[in-house]
Scaffold this active site. Structure first.
Site, short mmCIF file in Angstrom:
data_model
loop_
_atom_site.label_atom_id
_atom_site.label_comp_id
_atom_site.label_asym_id
_atom_site.label_seq_id
_atom_site.Cartn_x
_atom_site.Cartn_y
_atom_site.Cartn_z
N GLY A 52 0.78 -1.23 0.00
CA GLY A 52 0.00 0.00 0.00
C GLY A 52 0.81 1.29 0.00
O GLY A 52 0.35 2.30 0.50
N ARG A 54 -6.30 -9.07 -7.89
CA ARG A 54 -7.34 -9.95 -8.44
C ARG A 54 -7.88 -9.37 -9.75
O ARG A 54 -8.30 -8.20 -9.79
CB ARG A 54 -8.51 -10.13 -7.46
CG ARG A 54 -8.14 -10.74 -6.13
CD ARG A 54 -7.53 -12.10 -6.23
NE ARG A 54 -8.37 -13.09 -6.90
CZ ARG A 54 -7.97 -14.32 -7.19
NH1 ARG A 54 -6.74 -14.72 -6.90
NH2 ARG A 54 -8.78 -15.15 -7.79
N ILE A 55 -7.90 -10.17 -10.79
CA ILE A 55 -8.48 -9.74 -12.06
C ILE A 55 -9.98 -9.53 -11.86
O ILE A 55 -10.65 -10.37 -11.25
CB ILE A 55 -8.22 -10.80 -13.15
CG1 ILE A 55 -6.71 -10.90 -13.41
CG2 ILE A 55 -8.96 -10.45 -14.43
CD1 ILE A 55 -6.33 -12.08 -14.29
N ASN A 94 -6.15 1.97 -12.78
CA ASN A 94 -5.07 1.09 -12.32
C ASN A 94 -3.73 1.74 -12.61
O ASN A 94 -3.60 2.52 -13.55
CB ASN A 94 -5.15 -0.27 -13.04
CG ASN A 94 -4.07 -1.24 -12.57
OD1 ASN A 94 -3.81 -1.35 -11.37
ND2 ASN A 94 -3.42 -1.92 -13.50
N HIS A 143 0.22 0.65 -13.46
CA HIS A 143 0.95 -0.52 -13.92
C HIS A 143 2.42 -0.15 -14.14
O HIS A 143 2.71 0.86 -14.79
CB HIS A 143 0.34 -1.06 -15.21
CG HIS A 143 1.04 -2.28 -15.72
ND1 HIS A 143 0.83 -3.52 -15.18
CD2 HIS A 143 1.98 -2.42 -16.67
CE1 HIS A 143 1.62 -4.40 -15.79
NE2 HIS A 143 2.31 -3.76 -16.70
N SER A 167 2.54 3.55 -15.96
CA SER A 167 1.34 4.02 -16.66
C SER A 167 0.14 3.98 -15.73
O SER A 167 -0.01 3.05 -14.93
CB SER A 167 1.02 3.09 -17.85
OG SER A 167 2.12 2.96 -18.72
N LEU A 181 -7.09 -7.02 -19.82
CA LEU A 181 -6.13 -6.90 -18.72
C LEU A 181 -4.95 -5.99 -19.09
O LEU A 181 -4.28 -6.23 -20.10
CB LEU A 181 -5.62 -8.30 -18.37
CG LEU A 181 -4.91 -8.46 -17.05
CD1 LEU A 181 -5.80 -8.07 -15.88
CD2 LEU A 181 -4.43 -9.89 -16.89
N ASP A 182 -4.72 -4.96 -18.29
CA ASP A 182 -3.67 -3.96 -18.53
C ASP A 182 -3.81 -3.32 -19.91
O ASP A 182 -2.85 -2.76 -20.44
CB ASP A 182 -2.26 -4.57 -18.40
CG ASP A 182 -1.96 -5.07 -17.00
OD1 ASP A 182 -2.52 -4.52 -16.04
OD2 ASP A 182 -1.17 -6.02 -16.87
N GLU A 200 5.56 6.47 -9.40
CA GLU A 200 4.16 6.08 -9.15
C GLU A 200 3.53 7.01 -8.12
O GLU A 200 2.38 7.42 -8.27
CB GLU A 200 4.08 4.63 -8.64
CG GLU A 200 4.39 3.60 -9.71
CD GLU A 200 4.15 2.18 -9.24
OE1 GLU A 200 4.02 1.95 -8.01
OE2 GLU A 200 4.09 1.28 -10.10
N1 NHR Z 1 -9.05 -6.28 -13.98
C1 NHR Z 1 -9.41 -5.94 -15.22
N2 NHR Z 1 -10.60 -6.35 -15.67
N3 NHR Z 1 -8.62 -5.20 -16.04
C2 NHR Z 1 -7.42 -4.77 -15.62
O1 NHR Z 1 -6.68 -4.04 -16.43
C3 NHR Z 1 -6.98 -5.11 -14.30
C4 NHR Z 1 -7.85 -5.87 -13.51
C5 NHR Z 1 -7.47 -6.26 -12.21
C6 NHR Z 1 -6.22 -5.91 -11.72
C7 NHR Z 1 -3.99 -4.86 -11.99
C8 NHR Z 1 -2.97 -5.77 -12.58
C9 NHR Z 1 -1.71 -5.17 -13.12
O2 NHR Z 1 -1.54 -3.95 -13.12
C10 NHR Z 1 -5.34 -5.16 -12.52
C11 NHR Z 1 -5.72 -4.75 -13.81
C12 NHR Z 1 -3.47 -9.13 -11.08
C13 NHR Z 1 -3.33 -10.00 -12.14
C14 NHR Z 1 -3.47 -11.50 -11.94
O3 NHR Z 1 -3.07 -12.27 -12.79
C15 NHR Z 1 -3.08 -9.44 -13.39
C16 NHR Z 1 -2.98 -8.08 -13.54
C17 NHR Z 1 -3.12 -7.21 -12.45
C18 NHR Z 1 -3.36 -7.76 -11.21
N4 NHR Z 1 -4.08 -11.94 -10.82
C19 NHR Z 1 -4.36 -13.37 -10.47
C20 NHR Z 1 -5.87 -13.65 -10.66
O4 NHR Z 1 -6.19 -14.85 -10.90
C21 NHR Z 1 -4.06 -13.67 -9.03
C22 NHR Z 1 -2.68 -13.32 -8.57
C23 NHR Z 1 -2.61 -13.25 -7.05
O5 NHR Z 1 -3.65 -13.40 -6.35
O6 NHR Z 1 -1.50 -13.03 -6.55
O7 NHR Z 1 -6.70 -12.76 -10.47
O8 NHR Z 1 -0.81 -5.92 -13.54
C1 GAR Z 2 3.13 -1.07 -7.63
O1 GAR Z 2 4.43 -1.00 -8.14
C2 GAR Z 2 2.17 -1.29 -8.78
O2 GAR Z 2 2.53 -0.66 -9.96
C3 GAR Z 2 2.27 -2.77 -8.91
O3 GAR Z 2 2.35 -3.28 -7.60
C4 GAR Z 2 2.97 -2.32 -6.77
C5 GAR Z 2 2.11 -2.08 -5.56
O4 GAR Z 2 2.84 -1.43 -4.57
N1 GAR Z 2 1.15 -3.35 -9.55
C6 GAR Z 2 1.24 -4.45 -10.23
O5 GAR Z 2 2.30 -5.00 -10.48
C7 GAR Z 2 -0.07 -5.03 -10.62
N2 GAR Z 2 0.16 -6.34 -11.13
P1 GAR Z 2 2.14 -0.83 -3.29
O6 GAR Z 2 1.29 -1.92 -2.68
O7 GAR Z 2 3.28 -0.45 -2.39
O8 GAR Z 2 1.34 0.36 -3.73
#
Ligand code: NHR
Ligand code: GAR
Length: 216
Positions: free
Chosen positions: A16, A93-94, A109, A111, A138, A146-147, A176
């Site tokens: 966080g 979580r997606i 979000n 990234h 970004s 996703l992303d 960030e």
């Molecule tokens: N959801 C949507 N619909 N679209 C996006 O662009 C999202 C999203 C949810 C999260 C953040 C993200 C990133 O910045 C994000 C963007 C988690 C995963 C993932 O694979 C992928 C991308 C991002 C966050 N999560 C697994 C899942 O099954 C679990 C992984 C875990 O619990 O540690 O959800 O990259």
């Molecule tokens: C941040 O660097 C963010 O860009 C990244 O996780 C970190 C969270 O840090 N997000 C991802 O990689 C999403 N897959 P924080 O908990 O200290 O804010």
């Protein structure tokens, strides 16, 4: 439309540090953090919320039979209060199409890459392995892709010869913590919208890489 005091709900899964930067900025800005929701009971971000006097809720995805069930519960929680913007800050979580449609244009979000390059995880090591000279961060609208939602803003860093994945992560984190509060305040001022899957600022569609914050 200028929101008098934009209510922001932050979703986290971990440390966080972005949440902290947003809380710190909100004190003198045009938005406030109304609640933090976290899917991990032991996340340090929950301590940060408590220290700032911000209410938080833990909702563990493992208590639900499917992603859709978890997202429905998440929607029920969020809709208990009036929320203008949902911010993902290291939320892992997606989100299902149901969630994304329910809050279209209201979810951001951050990234750690210069999207559309390097979606997914492990971005810093992949950037090093590819011999890139530039890397960065970004902020984008969340869509079903996703992303892949439209980018609002990016900030670049240069990759130096002696950089490691850890030093890149540190450099990206510093950026960030500047860029995310800035984009949230633009949104709160009514300057940023998503229209037809494009990011629009001050009524002008943004380029695919968004606004470049602090160009070199
Ligand atoms: N959801 C949507 N619909 N679209 C996006 O662009 C999202 C999203 C949810 C999260 C953040 C993200 C990133 O910045 C994000 C963007 C988690 C995963 C993932 O694979 C992928 C991308 C991002 C966050 N999560 C697994 C899942 O099954 C679990 C992984 C875990 O619990 O540690 O959800 O990259
Ligand atoms: C941040 O660097 C963010 O860009 C990244 O996780 C970190 C969270 O840090 N997000 C991802 O990689 C999403 N897959 P924080 O908990 O200290 O804010």
């Amino acid at each position: 439309m200028q929101l008098t005091h934009c209510s922001v709900l932050v979703l986290i899964s971990g440390n966080g540090s972005n949440l902290q930067a947003i809380i710190d900025d909100s004190i003198h800005s045009n938005y406030k953090v109304c609640r933090v929701i976290c899917n991990k009971a032991d996340a340090y971000g929950l301590t940060r919320a408590a220290q700032a006097g911000i209410p938080s809720t833990v909702i563990d995805h493992r208590d639900y039979g499917s992603r859709e069930d978890f997202d429905s519960a998440l929607i029920d929680l969020i809709d208990q209060e009036q929320v203008d913007l949902i911010v993902l800050a290291g939320f892992m979580r997606i989100l299902s199409p149901k969630f994304v449609k329910h809050y279209a244009g209201k979810v951001l979000n951050i990234h750690p890459s210069l999207l559309p390059a390097y979606t997914g995880t492990d971005t810093h090591q992949r950037v090093l392995d590819a011999g890139e000279k530039e890397h960065g961060v970004s902020v984008h609208f969340v869509t079903e892709e996703l992303d892949g939602g439209p980018v609002i803003a990016q900030e670049k860093i240069s990759v130096e010869k002696n950089d490691t994945a850890d030093t890149l992560a540190d450099k990206v984190h510093i950026k960030e913590h500047i860029i995310y509060p800035k984009v949230i305040s633009w949104f709160a001022a009514g300057r940023i919208k998503m229209e037809s899957n494009k990011a629009v600022m001050d009524h002008e569609p943004l380029p695919a890489t968004g606004i470049e914050v602090h160009p070199n």
